[in-house]
Design an enzyme around this catalytic site. Structure first.
Site, mmCIF file in Angstrom:
data_model
loop_
_atom_site.group_PDB
_atom_site.id
_atom_site.type_symbol
_atom_site.label_atom_id
_atom_site.label_comp_id
_atom_site.label_asym_id
_atom_site.label_seq_id
_atom_site.Cartn_x
_atom_site.Cartn_y
_atom_site.Cartn_z
ATOM 1 N N SER A 1 -20.090 -26.527 69.104
ATOM 2 C CA SER A 1 -19.671 -25.817 67.715
ATOM 3 C C SER A 1 -19.153 -27.067 66.720
ATOM 4 C CB SER A 1 -18.312 -25.166 67.955
ATOM 5 O OG SER A 1 -18.898 -23.895 68.588
ATOM 6 N N SER B 1 -19.643 -22.895 65.944
ATOM 7 C CA SER B 1 -18.606 -22.033 65.269
ATOM 8 C C SER B 1 -17.842 -22.832 64.389
ATOM 9 C CB SER B 1 -17.621 -21.524 66.358
ATOM 10 O OG SER B 1 -16.720 -22.583 66.867
ATOM 11 N N LYS C 1 -10.360 -26.714 60.684
ATOM 12 C CA LYS C 1 -10.910 -25.374 61.130
ATOM 13 C C LYS C 1 -9.691 -24.483 61.384
ATOM 14 C CE LYS C 1 -13.847 -23.813 65.138
ATOM 15 N NZ LYS C 1 -14.602 -24.306 66.293
#
Lengths: 95, 485
Positions: free
Chosen positions: B177, B153, B78
């Site tokens: 997330s 997310s 990420k």
């Protein structure tokens, strides 16, 4: 109304956000709706409840105070929007 | 089966047997990214040169007999993870040119084991979102249905697993997330206990809630990844110094006699019927495997979303004060004086969701409102944490849905932020309590969209939720289905 447009403008100043008029209008509506929703917490009696600021009970975390290498001036300045010699350059602070 | 379809443990066996080199595996993954990522948009930055150099180094290690489970495995990160010399944006315009001078601890631990970093994955801006629509780099599409969001997310981290464009990925979970996008993309996603994995070098959103964890094809891979990144780190004073067990070795513990709790507040009316059916099937399966199912109560569940959106936004408003256009990140070209430079740089650099949360957090912390909002929320957080501790007096793990519905359409919830926030109702309480939870593929809706099952464990008992998930995975085929890309 939980929050007025004037209050939203004031919060934007505190948050150092130069928001446009349409942004302030939208945020006034959205923040009002969210703040109305979070009002539901007031239904709970929390007198005498200890607030939780951290999920894991923990004392101060100490480590030995030993000298270590830092990343150095060039690496620290590599992402600077503007630099001058070994400094970050910024606009004039006092007019 | 293609190379990019293999799990970590399958690829590891081939690397160890020298049936395949890491360079070959990495090339296959890079080609796969090239072939499908235009459709999915899971990557913000792909790093082919570094990846191939790391793969060559891994092959040398393997040739010398120095192989760890992750040596030579292509992984994605990420874009919230600081990576030395590789642009790290956190999904934001304000960091769109930021090249970090160091690696964070989780990344350094993956690299020490010889993992190959193939790129940086798309995400909601500063991890603020449940749909990946707040990224400055465009929304991620769900590989199971390109019109749907992958969740957020860590949407890129989940979509890359589903699209077969990384063997494993790392994400972060502040209110769901990792688990929610894992559920929406049919992969395994684990949020460890707060303090289990170092946050050093992870761009901060809400520091008392943020935690690093893996997204993977199966439970064994999640155990491998957690074992690699977990453990005390002097650079994160909130990381906890407790031993890291061999999670893989403990996977086969089984569920006979295990007490599984069903929190009544999570099985409410309004739960999507397909989600409800998947939960019922999972409960029946666990019963048939000898687990004892009990209903439990988490009475303060309905207050979790409100509590979260005060605490998380307050912490965010403080954490994001550092983006001021002075030392790194975007600086406006149009400012007179320092104060205006701050305000314009921030207004130009942040997107609307980030601005909204900074504004809410600033308000909640501002003079006259602190007690009414922030302190109140911290007290309710205590009650929510106590709910979990009470439940864990009676049961070993909790079983719940991850999300009330299967993945939603891109654009569907954008107009109403509150509705978007409410979709995190089943994941947020775990972050507030600070304990661990995971998502495992548990079926599909009638429309063919993934549904995830959440297992919540006692603090620092990742082992039990992993072995409980492993028992389920062995009896089901959901994790073997592939997205129709």
């Amino acid at each position: 109304m939980k929050i007025t447009r004037a209050e939203v403008e004031h919060v934007a100043k505190l948050a150092r956000l130069d928001l446009s008029d349409p942004e302030l209008d939208t945020l006034t509506v959205q923040m009002d709706s969210i703040l109305t929703y979070v009002e539901k917490l007031n239904a709970l009696d929390t007198d005498g409840i200890v607030p939780t600021s951290h999920a894991v009970p923990m004392e101060n975390a100490f480590r030995p105070d030993e000298r270590k290498d830092s990343i150095g001036v060039e690496a620290a300045l590599a992402n600077a929007p503007q630099r001058a010699e070994s400094f970050f350059r910024v606009p004039k602070v006092i007019e | 089966m293609e190379i990019f379809d293999l799990t970590i443990h399958e690829l590891h066996e081939k690397l160890q047997a020298k049936e395949l080199s890491s360079v070959e595996a990495t090339r296959a993954m890079l080609a796969r990214i090239e072939a499908v990522d235009d459709k999915v948009n899971a990557y913000i930055t792909v790093t082919p040169e570094q990846a191939l150099a790391e793969a060559e180094a891994a092959d040398k290690r393997i040739a010398a007999g120095d192989i760890a489970t992750l040596t030579g495995i292509p992984v994605g990160l990420k874009d919230i993870f600081i990576t030395k010399g590789i642009r790290t944006t956190c999904g934001s315009k304000i960091l769109s040119n930021f090249i970090p001078p160091y690696d964070g601890t989780a990344v350094a631990r993956l690299k020490e084991r010889g993992a190959v970093i193939v790129g940086k994955l798309n995400q909601d801006e500063f991890a603020m979102g449940s749909s990946n629509e707040s990224s400055y780099f465009g929304p991620v599409k769900n590989p199971w249905n390109l019109e749907c969001t992958p969740g957020g997310s860590s949407g890129g981290s989940a979509a890359a697993i589903a699209a077969r464009t990384a063997t494993a990925t790392l994400g972060t979970d502040t209110g769901g997330s990792i688990r929610q996008p894992a559920s929406h993309c049919s992969c395994v996603g684990l949020k460890p206990t707060y303090g289990r994995v170092s946050r050093y070098g992870v761009i901060a959103y809400a520091s008392s809630l943020d935690q690093v964890g893996p997204l993977t094809r199966d439970v064994t891979d999640a155990a491998i990844m957690l074992g690699a990144v977990a453990g005390y780190d002097q650079m994160d004073s909130t990381s906890v110094n407790t031993p890291v067990p061999d999670y893989v070795a403990g996977l086969g513990a089984g569920v006979k006699g295990l007490k599984i709790g069903l929190p009544s507040q999570y099985f409410i009316e309004g739960l999507d019927p397909d989600v409800k059916r998947a939960m019922d099937e999972a409960i029946a399966l666990y019963k048939s495997l000898g687990a004892e199912i009990r209903e439990v109560s988490l009475p303060h569940t309905e207050y979790a979303v409100a509590t979260y959106y005060i605490i998380a936004t307050a912490e965010a408003s403080s954490n994001l004060a550092r983006y001021d256009g002075v030392r790194f990140g975007h600086r406006t070209e149009d400012a007179r004086g320092l104060a205006q430079m701050y305000a314009k740089s921030r207004a130009e650099g942040f997107g609307s969701e980030v601005k909204r949360r900074i504004m809410l957090g600033t308000y909640a912390l501002s003079s006259g409102y602190y007690d009414a909002y922030y302190l109140k929320a911290q007290k309710v957080r205590t009650l929510i944490q106590q709910d979990f501790l009470n439940a864990f007096q009676e049961v070993d793990v909790l079983l719940t849905p991850i999300a009330p519905t299967p993945p939603f359409k891109i654009g569907e919830k954008l107009a109403d932020p509150l509705q978007m926030y409410l979709s995190d109702i089943f994941t947020i309480p775990v972050n507030l309590a600070g304990t661990c939870g995971l998502s495992i593929p548990a079926g599909f809706s009638a429309a063919g969209l993934p549904i995830g099952l959440q297992l919540i464990g006692k603090p620092f008992d990742e082992q039990t939720i992993l072995s409980t998930a492993y028992s389920f995975e062995r009896e089901t085929q959901w994790h073997q289905k592939t997205a129709p890309l």
